[in-house]
Write a protein that holds these residues in place. Structure first.
Motif, PDB file in Angstrom:
ATOM      1  N   ARG A 118     -14.305 -33.206  17.819  1.00 29.90           N
ATOM      2  CA  ARG A 118     -14.056 -32.176  16.817  1.00 29.90           C
ATOM      3  C   ARG A 118     -15.319 -31.379  16.502  1.00 29.90           C
ATOM      4  N   ARG A 119     -16.453 -32.047  16.524  1.00 34.31           N
ATOM      5  CA  ARG A 119     -17.715 -31.354  16.272  1.00 34.31           C
ATOM      6  C   ARG A 119     -18.011 -30.344  17.381  1.00 34.31           C
ATOM      7  N   ARG A 120     -17.766 -30.734  18.621  1.00 34.42           N
ATOM      8  CA  ARG A 120     -18.012 -29.809  19.731  1.00 34.42           C
ATOM      9  C   ARG A 120     -17.000 -28.670  19.743  1.00 34.42           C
ATOM     10  N   ILE A 121     -15.750 -28.977  19.359  1.00 37.83           N
ATOM     11  CA  ILE A 121     -14.756 -27.912  19.249  1.00 37.83           C
ATOM     12  C   ILE A 121     -15.168 -26.916  18.174  1.00 37.83           C
ATOM     13  N   GLU A 122     -15.675 -27.419  17.071  1.00 37.10           N
ATOM     14  CA  GLU A 122     -16.111 -26.539  15.988  1.00 37.10           C
ATOM     15  C   GLU A 122     -17.282 -25.651  16.430  1.00 37.10           C
ATOM     16  N   LYS A 123     -18.167 -26.214  17.237  1.00 34.14           N
ATOM     17  CA  LYS A 123     -19.283 -25.416  17.748  1.00 34.14           C
ATOM     18  C   LYS A 123     -18.777 -24.268  18.621  1.00 34.14           C
ATOM     19  N   ILE A 124     -17.785 -24.554  19.470  1.00 35.97           N
ATOM     20  CA  ILE A 124     -17.195 -23.507  20.306  1.00 35.97           C
ATOM     21  C   ILE A 124     -16.483 -22.473  19.443  1.00 35.97           C
ATOM     22  N   ARG A 125     -15.769 -22.938  18.422  1.00 35.41           N
ATOM     23  CA  ARG A 125     -15.043 -22.021  17.557  1.00 35.41           C
ATOM     24  C   ARG A 125     -15.993 -21.081  16.822  1.00 35.41           C
ATOM     25  N   ARG A 126     -17.138 -21.613  16.401  1.00 36.83           N
ATOM     26  CA  ARG A 126     -18.122 -20.757  15.736  1.00 36.83           C
ATOM     27  C   ARG A 126     -18.663 -19.697  16.693  1.00 36.83           C
ATOM     28  N   TYR A 127     -18.762 -20.048  17.980  1.00 39.50           N
ATOM     29  CA  TYR A 127     -19.195 -19.055  18.954  1.00 39.50           C
ATOM     30  C   TYR A 127     -18.138 -17.968  19.120  1.00 39.50           C
ATOM     31  N   TYR A 128     -16.864 -18.364  19.121  1.00 41.47           N
ATOM     32  CA  TYR A 128     -15.803 -17.357  19.199  1.00 41.47           C
ATOM     33  C   TYR A 128     -15.941 -16.330  18.077  1.00 41.47           C
ATOM     34  N   ALA A 129     -16.362 -16.786  16.914  1.00 41.29           N
ATOM     35  CA  ALA A 129     -16.468 -15.886  15.763  1.00 41.29           C
ATOM     36  C   ALA A 129     -17.548 -14.822  15.944  1.00 41.29           C
ATOM     37  N   THR A 130     -18.479 -15.062  16.876  1.00 41.06           N
ATOM     38  CA  THR A 130     -19.562 -14.099  17.084  1.00 41.06           C
ATOM     39  C   THR A 130     -19.227 -13.053  18.151  1.00 41.06           C
ATOM     40  N   LEU A 131     -18.112 -13.207  18.832  1.00 40.76           N
ATOM     41  CA  LEU A 131     -17.804 -12.298  19.930  1.00 40.76           C
ATOM     42  C   LEU A 131     -17.480 -10.893  19.447  1.00 40.76           C
ATOM     43  N   ASP A 132     -16.781 -10.782  18.342  1.00 43.08           N
ATOM     44  CA  ASP A 132     -16.428  -9.468  17.809  1.00 43.08           C
ATOM     45  C   ASP A 132     -16.425  -9.557  16.284  1.00 43.08           C
ATOM     46  N   PRO A 133     -17.372  -8.912  15.615  1.00 45.66           N
ATOM     47  CA  PRO A 133     -17.451  -9.002  14.153  1.00 45.66           C
ATOM     48  C   PRO A 133     -16.172  -8.566  13.455  1.00 45.66           C
ATOM     49  N   ARG A 134     -15.356  -7.722  14.094  1.00 41.44           N
ATOM     50  CA  ARG A 134     -14.137  -7.240  13.454  1.00 41.44           C
ATOM     51  C   ARG A 134     -13.128  -8.368  13.235  1.00 41.44           C
ATOM     52  N   TYR A 135     -13.186  -9.386  14.057  1.00 42.11           N
ATOM     53  CA  TYR A 135     -12.196 -10.462  13.979  1.00 42.11           C
ATOM     54  C   TYR A 135     -12.818 -11.782  13.533  1.00 42.11           C
ATOM     55  N   ARG A 136     -13.985 -11.704  12.944  1.00 51.52           N
ATOM     56  CA  ARG A 136     -14.678 -12.919  12.520  1.00 51.52           C
ATOM     57  C   ARG A 136     -13.868 -13.711  11.492  1.00 51.52           C
ATOM     58  N   GLY A 137     -13.105 -12.991  10.651  1.00 53.15           N
ATOM     59  CA  GLY A 137     -12.334 -13.672   9.620  1.00 53.15           C
ATOM     60  C   GLY A 137     -11.315 -14.649  10.147  1.00 53.15           C
ATOM     61  N   PHE A 138     -10.857 -14.459  11.404  1.00 51.94           N
ATOM     62  CA  PHE A 138      -9.884 -15.379  11.975  1.00 51.94           C
ATOM     63  C   PHE A 138     -10.500 -16.732  12.323  1.00 51.94           C
ATOM     64  N   PHE A 139     -11.836 -16.781  12.421  1.00 49.94           N
ATOM     65  CA  PHE A 139     -12.514 -18.010  12.831  1.00 49.94           C
ATOM     66  C   PHE A 139     -13.325 -18.636  11.710  1.00 49.94           C
ATOM     67  N   ASP A 140     -13.621 -17.871  10.654  1.00 47.79           N
ATOM     68  CA  ASP A 140     -14.394 -18.425   9.553  1.00 47.79           C
ATOM     69  C   ASP A 140     -13.613 -19.525   8.857  1.00 47.79           C
ATOM     70  N   ALA A 141     -14.307 -20.598   8.487  1.00 46.54           N
ATOM     71  CA  ALA A 141     -13.679 -21.718   7.783  1.00 46.54           C
ATOM     72  C   ALA A 141     -14.132 -21.726   6.333  1.00 46.54           C
ATOM     73  N   ASP A 142     -13.204 -21.973   5.428  1.00 47.40           N
ATOM     74  CA  ASP A 142     -13.500 -21.968   4.005  1.00 47.40           C
ATOM     75  C   ASP A 142     -13.915 -23.369   3.573  1.00 47.40           C
ATOM     76  N   TYR A 143     -15.087 -23.809   4.055  1.00 46.17           N
ATOM     77  CA  TYR A 143     -15.525 -25.171   3.779  1.00 46.17           C
ATOM     78  C   TYR A 143     -15.790 -25.403   2.293  1.00 46.17           C
ATOM     79  N   ASP A 144     -16.362 -24.410   1.619  1.00 42.08           N
ATOM     80  CA  ASP A 144     -16.817 -24.622   0.255  1.00 42.08           C
ATOM     81  C   ASP A 144     -15.673 -24.890  -0.715  1.00 42.08           C
ATOM     82  N   THR A 145     -14.526 -24.267  -0.492  1.00 36.40           N
ATOM     83  CA  THR A 145     -13.424 -24.397  -1.437  1.00 36.40           C
ATOM     84  C   THR A 145     -12.358 -25.384  -0.985  1.00 36.40           C
ATOM     85  N   ALA A 146     -12.160 -25.530   0.302  1.00 42.06           N
ATOM     86  CA  ALA A 146     -11.054 -26.365   0.770  1.00 42.06           C
ATOM     87  C   ALA A 146     -11.483 -27.506   1.670  1.00 42.06           C
ATOM     88  N   GLY A 147     -12.648 -27.420   2.310  1.00 45.67           N
ATOM     89  CA  GLY A 147     -13.014 -28.431   3.270  1.00 45.67           C
ATOM     90  C   GLY A 147     -12.363 -28.164   4.611  1.00 45.67           C
TER      91      GLY A 147
END
Length: 209
Positions: free
Chosen positions: A94-123
């Motif tokens: 899961r940690r390695r999957i999360e690392k890949i997912r964070r990289y996906y978020a950097t590919l196009d700033p317009r779609y970053r919201g689809f990959f951002d995780a709301d850790y602070d409020t929901a975990g």
């Protein structure tokens, strides 16, 4: 496009393949954990039913109790240890999957919201995991049942084998059960807590099995 660039088709293909492989491994750890826990509980219930049928005969009761209960108890320890290892494997995947997912978020700033995780409020996935989460894993579930089994087996040994007073047998059984539970939880916490505190998800949360 340079084939060595991070966005090269070859790299993206390899990244997606790695993502898929990690998801498969993570899913297999969940499946294995459930299968192993079910196997242990099935062996335990079958053994208890056999002992119940033999309770009318002292010799049969002693023979079955002293053979079935220790065997299932050892099986419980093997199962607990393996469930702890599958939890570790799942956390790493899961940690390695999360690392890949964070990289996906950097590919196009317009779609970053689809990959951002709301850790602070929901975990992670809406659930927060911390050090006490080790108490609620499948390994802890099997460990608790196995500790009760170990205490009951110790009591039977004292009563049927050593012919000690009932009070002594109960005290010995409680001590064995609590000792087994404490030892197992200590081993599990020592194995999992470094990964949970690692902060790989940005807030120290991991997904446990």
């Amino acid at each position: 496009m340079d084939s060595d660039a991070p966005e090269s088709p070859a790299f993206m293909s390899a990244l997606v393949t790695e993502h898929f492989a990690l998801q498969s491994v993570s899913s297999s750890t969940i499946s294995e954990s459930g299968s192993r826990a079910a196997l242990y509980l099935s062996a335990l219930s079958s053994g208890l039913v056999a002992i119940g049928f033999a309770s009318s005969s002292r010799k049969s009761l002693v023979a079955l109790s002293f053979s079935v209960l220790p065997t299932v108890f050892i099986l419980g320890w093997f199962t607990t240890i393996r469930l702890i290892e599958t939890s570790v494997e799942n956390i790493v995947c899961r940690r390695r999957i999360e690392k890949i997912r964070r990289y996906y978020a950097t590919l196009d700033p317009r779609y970053r919201g689809f990959f951002d995780a709301d850790y602070d409020t929901a975990g992670l996935h809406g659930v927060r995991y911390g050090g006490r989460s080790v108490l609620f894993t499948m390994a802890s579930m099997v460990l608790l049942v196995n500790s009760v089994l170990g205490g009951a087996a110790a009591t039977l040994i004292c009563l049927l084998g050593a012919r000690l007073p009932a009070a002594v047998g109960v005290v010995v059984g409680v001590a064995v059960g609590l000792g087994t539970l404490a030892l197992g939880l200590a081993c599990e916490y020592r194995r999992l807590s470094p990964l949970i505190r690692d902060g790989s998800y940005g807030s120290g949360e991991q997904e446990l099995t």
